[in-house]
Design a protein around this motif. Structure first.
Motif, short mmCIF file in Angstrom:
data_model
loop_
_atom_site.label_atom_id
_atom_site.label_comp_id
_atom_site.label_asym_id
_atom_site.label_seq_id
_atom_site.Cartn_x
_atom_site.Cartn_y
_atom_site.Cartn_z
N GLN B 121 0.83 -1.19 0.00
CA GLN B 121 0.00 0.00 0.00
C GLN B 121 0.87 1.25 0.00
O GLN B 121 1.95 1.25 0.58
CB GLN B 121 -0.90 0.05 1.24
CG GLN B 121 -2.02 -0.96 1.23
CD GLN B 121 -3.03 -0.67 2.31
OE1 GLN B 121 -2.68 -0.17 3.37
NE2 GLN B 121 -4.28 -0.95 2.03
N VAL B 122 0.37 2.25 -0.64
CA VAL B 122 1.00 3.56 -0.53
C VAL B 122 0.58 4.17 0.79
O VAL B 122 -0.61 4.26 1.10
CB VAL B 122 0.57 4.48 -1.69
CG1 VAL B 122 1.03 5.90 -1.44
CG2 VAL B 122 1.15 3.97 -3.00
N THR B 123 1.56 4.51 1.60
CA THR B 123 1.23 5.01 2.94
C THR B 123 1.55 6.49 3.13
O THR B 123 0.98 7.13 4.00
CB THR B 123 1.99 4.20 4.01
OG1 THR B 123 3.36 4.12 3.63
CG2 THR B 123 1.40 2.81 4.13
N ARG B 124 2.47 7.03 2.35
CA ARG B 124 2.75 8.46 2.47
C ARG B 124 3.19 9.02 1.13
O ARG B 124 3.83 8.33 0.34
CB ARG B 124 3.86 8.74 3.51
CG ARG B 124 3.43 8.51 4.93
CD ARG B 124 4.59 8.68 5.87
NE ARG B 124 5.01 10.07 6.03
CZ ARG B 124 4.43 10.93 6.84
NH1 ARG B 124 3.41 10.56 7.56
NH2 ARG B 124 4.87 12.16 6.95
N ILE B 125 2.85 10.26 0.91
CA ILE B 125 3.35 10.99 -0.24
C ILE B 125 3.91 12.31 0.27
O ILE B 125 3.23 13.04 0.99
CB ILE B 125 2.25 11.26 -1.28
CG1 ILE B 125 1.75 9.93 -1.87
CG2 ILE B 125 2.76 12.16 -2.40
CD1 ILE B 125 0.64 10.10 -2.89
N VAL B 126 5.14 12.59 -0.09
CA VAL B 126 5.78 13.83 0.37
C VAL B 126 6.13 14.68 -0.85
O VAL B 126 6.76 14.21 -1.80
CB VAL B 126 7.06 13.52 1.16
CG1 VAL B 126 7.72 14.82 1.62
CG2 VAL B 126 6.73 12.65 2.37
N GLY B 127 5.68 15.91 -0.82
CA GLY B 127 6.03 16.84 -1.87
C GLY B 127 7.50 17.22 -1.78
O GLY B 127 8.00 17.54 -0.72
N ILE B 128 8.21 17.17 -2.91
CA ILE B 128 9.64 17.47 -2.93
C ILE B 128 9.91 18.76 -3.68
O ILE B 128 10.65 19.63 -3.23
CB ILE B 128 10.43 16.32 -3.59
CG1 ILE B 128 10.25 15.03 -2.81
CG2 ILE B 128 11.92 16.66 -3.70
CD1 ILE B 128 10.84 15.06 -1.42
N TYR B 129 9.30 18.90 -4.81
CA TYR B 129 9.68 20.00 -5.70
C TYR B 129 8.56 20.23 -6.70
O TYR B 129 7.86 19.30 -7.09
CB TYR B 129 10.97 19.63 -6.43
CG TYR B 129 11.41 20.65 -7.45
CD1 TYR B 129 12.09 21.80 -7.05
CD2 TYR B 129 11.14 20.48 -8.79
CE1 TYR B 129 12.47 22.74 -7.97
CE2 TYR B 129 11.52 21.41 -9.72
CZ TYR B 129 12.19 22.55 -9.32
OH TYR B 129 12.56 23.49 -10.22
N ALA B 130 8.41 21.44 -7.11
CA ALA B 130 7.45 21.73 -8.18
C ALA B 130 7.91 22.96 -8.93
O ALA B 130 8.48 23.89 -8.36
CB ALA B 130 6.06 21.96 -7.61
#
Lengths: 147, 173
Positions: B121-130
């Motif tokens: 399962q995907v448990t976390r998503i962290v924004g890095i750059y945009a």
């Protein structure tokens, strides 16, 4: 207000809205997708009405997600806790409404928005919002009468 | 708002009360960090093209590790300051097969790395750059005895974001 403060202030409203549209397990994913998409292009605070923009984004992303999945959330998707009310038939009928009708009825009947406010959040004309409400009420009336 | 109470309005309200009670209540974090619940279990490959993607990814030869370029700062990018990244997170080039969500891209990358993986399962998503055309994320995929972060890149294509998964970084590194 900066982007962070704005996001913290509105995030729960957006997640609840998304929950009504796509169910609890996908709601945060929908909101995160919308916020990331906006931030990839501009600051939230650069938008004329960021709250309305994000609400429209959540509705549109939810419709895309529902189209990909080819179905609406089911009673099983939202029945993790004991259900005192509503009646399962009523819940199923509401979940089966098209996303726009669910969005309009949620904003009006739960959030207490006026037709004008709800239509602004959905990015549609007030007359269209009234039509969505009419269609939703007609559907639910049929279910209630059948019960 | 209709002012005249009726059974239809009350039915809507009670339904939404129930639905809102189901809404996730995790604390809002900034930059956006989301916990995804109940995403795609991976007991079996979901389609042939994911298997193809896995075979494609498993070669590893197409992924070019590149660091998030310092100095590429835009107002949007400022919102995604790198968070506690002590090891470079590589993101893929644009030759990968696009997915419609970062979770799917990460799960496919995990499947490519560990074809026998079950119930991931995907448990976390962290924004890095945009920036104006790109979003880079780290996506954590967990299963029993398995935890890896994947670099996932989103590219704007005709107004929509397409996502591609990249190399893995064990969670404890």
């Amino acid at each position: 207000m900066d982007d962070e403060a704005f996001f913290r202030k509105n995030r729960d409203d957006l997640v609840r809205y998304a929950t009504v549209l796509v169910g609890p397990s996908t709601a945060e994913d929908v909101v995160s997708t919308v916020v990331l998409r906006v931030l990839a292009r501009r600051r939230l605070m650069d938008l004329n009405d960021a709250r309305a923009y994000l609400f429209r984004g959540v509705l549109n992303e939810s419709r895309t997600w529902l189209t990909r999945r080819r179905s609406s959330p089911t009673v099983d998707d939202v029945a993790d806790t004991p259900m005192a009310d509503p009646q399962p038939e009523v819940l199923a009928a509401v979940l089966a409404l098209p996303a726009q009708q669910r969005a309009a009825t949620y904003l009006v009947y739960w959030e207490g928005q006026s037709i004008a406010e709800a239509s602004a959040l959905m990015g549609i004309r007030p007359g269209t919002a009234k039509r969505y409400l009419h269609l939703a009420r007609r559907t639910l009336k049929g279910v209630l009468n059948a019960n | 708002m209709p002012t005249e109470p009726d059974n239809i309005a009350e039915a809507f309200r009670s339904t939404y009360r129930h639905l809102v009670d189901q809404a996730p209540t995790s604390e809002a974090e900034w930059p956006p960090v989301f916990t995804i619940q109940g995403t795609t279990p991976m007991g079996r490959p979901r389609s042939g093209w994911i298997v193809a993607a896995g075979a494609f990814l498993i070669t590893g030869s197409f992924w070019i590790g590149w660091l998030v370029a310092p100095g590429r700062s835009t107002p949007a990018a400022d919102a995604f300051q790198v968070q506690t990244v002590t090891t470079a997170v590589a993101v893929p080039d644009t030759t990968g097969i696009p997915f419609t969500s970062p979770a799917d891209a990460a799960l496919a990358a995990a499947l490519a790395q560990a074809p026998d993986l079950k119930d991931a399962q995907v448990t976390r998503i962290v924004g890095i750059y945009a920036d104006d055309t790109t979003v880079d994320l780290r996506v954590q995929v967990q299963a029993s005895d398995f935890c890896h972060w994947y670099g996932v890149a989103g590219h704007v294509q005709e107004g929509a974001l397409e996502w591609r998964g990249g190399p893995a970084l064990p969670c404890d590194e």
